[in-house]
Design a protein around this motif. Structure first.
Motif, PDB file in Angstrom:
ATOM      1  N   TYR A  76      31.069 -40.121  23.560  1.00 55.39           N
ATOM      2  CA  TYR A  76      29.663 -40.340  23.858  1.00 55.39           C
ATOM      3  C   TYR A  76      29.052 -39.042  24.388  1.00 55.39           C
ATOM      4  O   TYR A  76      29.660 -38.368  25.226  1.00 55.39           O
ATOM      5  CB  TYR A  76      29.489 -41.438  24.921  1.00 55.39           C
TER       6      TYR A  76
ATOM      7  N   ARG B 129      28.630 -44.263  14.835  1.00 59.54           N
ATOM      8  CA  ARG B 129      27.787 -45.455  14.874  1.00 59.54           C
ATOM      9  C   ARG B 129      26.571 -45.154  15.745  1.00 59.54           C
ATOM     10  O   ARG B 129      26.658 -44.366  16.695  1.00 59.54           O
ATOM     11  CB  ARG B 129      28.544 -46.672  15.401  1.00 59.54           C
TER      12      ARG B 129
ATOM     13  N   CYS C 216      23.997 -45.100  18.661  1.00 58.02           N
ATOM     14  CA  CYS C 216      24.211 -45.367  20.084  1.00 58.02           C
ATOM     15  C   CYS C 216      23.103 -44.690  20.885  1.00 58.02           C
ATOM     16  O   CYS C 216      23.007 -43.454  20.892  1.00 58.02           O
ATOM     17  CB  CYS C 216      25.582 -44.856  20.521  1.00 58.02           C
ATOM     18  N   SER C 217      22.287 -45.465  21.546  1.00 59.34           N
ATOM     19  CA  SER C 217      21.257 -44.906  22.414  1.00 59.34           C
ATOM     20  C   SER C 217      21.845 -44.638  23.793  1.00 59.34           C
ATOM     21  O   SER C 217      22.953 -45.087  24.123  1.00 59.34           O
ATOM     22  CB  SER C 217      20.078 -45.873  22.525  1.00 59.34           C
TER      23      SER C 217
ATOM     24  N   HIS D 118      21.088 -45.974  26.452  1.00 60.03           N
ATOM     25  CA  HIS D 118      21.245 -47.237  27.173  1.00 60.03           C
ATOM     26  C   HIS D 118      22.477 -48.016  26.728  1.00 60.03           C
ATOM     27  O   HIS D 118      22.883 -48.964  27.405  1.00 60.03           O
ATOM     28  CB  HIS D 118      19.989 -48.092  26.994  1.00 60.03           C
ATOM     29  N   GLU D 119      23.065 -47.613  25.606  1.00 60.39           N
ATOM     30  CA  GLU D 119      24.240 -48.321  25.090  1.00 60.39           C
ATOM     31  C   GLU D 119      25.552 -47.632  25.469  1.00 60.39           C
ATOM     32  O   GLU D 119      26.627 -48.127  25.146  1.00 60.39           O
ATOM     33  CB  GLU D 119      24.146 -48.440  23.568  1.00 60.39           C
ATOM     34  N   ILE D 120      25.452 -46.485  26.130  1.00 55.51           N
ATOM     35  CA  ILE D 120      26.673 -45.801  26.574  1.00 55.51           C
ATOM     36  C   ILE D 120      27.322 -46.622  27.679  1.00 55.51           C
ATOM     37  O   ILE D 120      26.660 -46.996  28.652  1.00 55.51           O
ATOM     38  CB  ILE D 120      26.343 -44.379  27.070  1.00 55.51           C
ATOM     39  N   PRO D 121      28.620 -46.948  27.571  1.00 55.14           N
ATOM     40  CA  PRO D 121      29.257 -47.815  28.573  1.00 55.14           C
ATOM     41  C   PRO D 121      29.390 -47.136  29.931  1.00 55.14           C
ATOM     42  O   PRO D 121      29.424 -45.917  30.043  1.00 55.14           O
ATOM     43  CB  PRO D 121      30.635 -48.105  27.956  1.00 55.14           C
TER      44      PRO D 121
END
Length: 224
Positions: free
Chosen positions: A78, A204, A206-207, A209-212
């Motif tokens: 990420y 894929r 990934c914004s 806000h979607e980073i874990p």
């Protein structure tokens, strides 16, 4: 922003194998994450480390602590910019042992002194890295001695305790997949840890806000 390895390698980045360039050609503005899966053919952890140290490293996701073979392996990348504005590449490695998953979390940062890798959730280790291009366009990372950052475990890492890392990632044309080989060595104890194997990768969307949550260290570490 410039991807961390492109910034560190400069014009030599173009000498990497095209598939390795693709792996590391994204940055915090790309809007993608990279998911990989494969097999670690061999993973080793020395028995010379004390049980408290091993428990600490495992709990903090600094390194796998179980020696085994043919372990399913996953590695998620990420990209983001941290609070200091530094370009970062978070790498979440998961080793799917038969008795439970173990992890190795690291955060690569373009620091003021060059490429820095922070290991563990704290982060707990600081590893200054020197990247170069190897045979066949492979990516080779070699480190200076590590530094301990943890506020819990206290362990000096100079002189006889000096510990360094070497990592190689390359494209296997015959098998049409990536290979990796990572080794951590200590001046006194010799080889502390290694893992070697293969993986395939895919991007894929990934914004930010979607980073874990686990891609972000528990604290912002300013030491470089």
């Amino acid at each position: 922003m410039t991807p961390v390895y492109r910034a560190a390698l400069g014009s030599d980045f173009e000498k990497l194998h095209p598939n390795v360039q693709w792996r590391y050609g994204v940055d915090s503005t790309s809007g993608v994450a990279q998911m990989t899966s494969g097999m670690v053919e061999s993973v080793f952890c020395t028995s010379k480390l004390t049980p408290p140290v091993l428990r600490f490293f495992r709990k903090r996701n600094v390194m796998p602590t179980t020696t085994s073979r043919l372990v399913p392996f996953f590695m998620d990348n990420y990209c983001y910019r941290d609070e200091r504005g530094r370009e970062c590449l978070a790498v979440i490695r998961r080793f799917a042992y038969s008795n439970g998953e173990q992890r190795l979390h690291s955060l690569l940062v373009n620091g003021s002194t060059g490429l820095i890798d922070y290991f563990g959730d704290g982060p707990d280790l600081l590893i200054p890295l020197t990247p170069r291009v190897g045979p066949g366009g492979s990516l080779i990372l070699e480190s200076e001695p590590m530094r301990m950052l943890s506020r819990g475990l206290r362990m000096g890492m100079r002189g006889l305790f000096a510990t360094s890392m070497r990592y190689v990632e390359e494209w296997d044309d015959e098998a049409q997949r990536f290979r990796l080989d990572a080794t951590v060595r200590n001046v006194t104890l010799g080889e502390i840890m290694h893992f070697r194997g293969w993986f395939t990768a895919a991007d894929r969307p990934c914004s930010i806000h979607e980073i874990p949550d686990e891609a972000w260290p528990l604290r912002l570490e300013e030491r470089e």
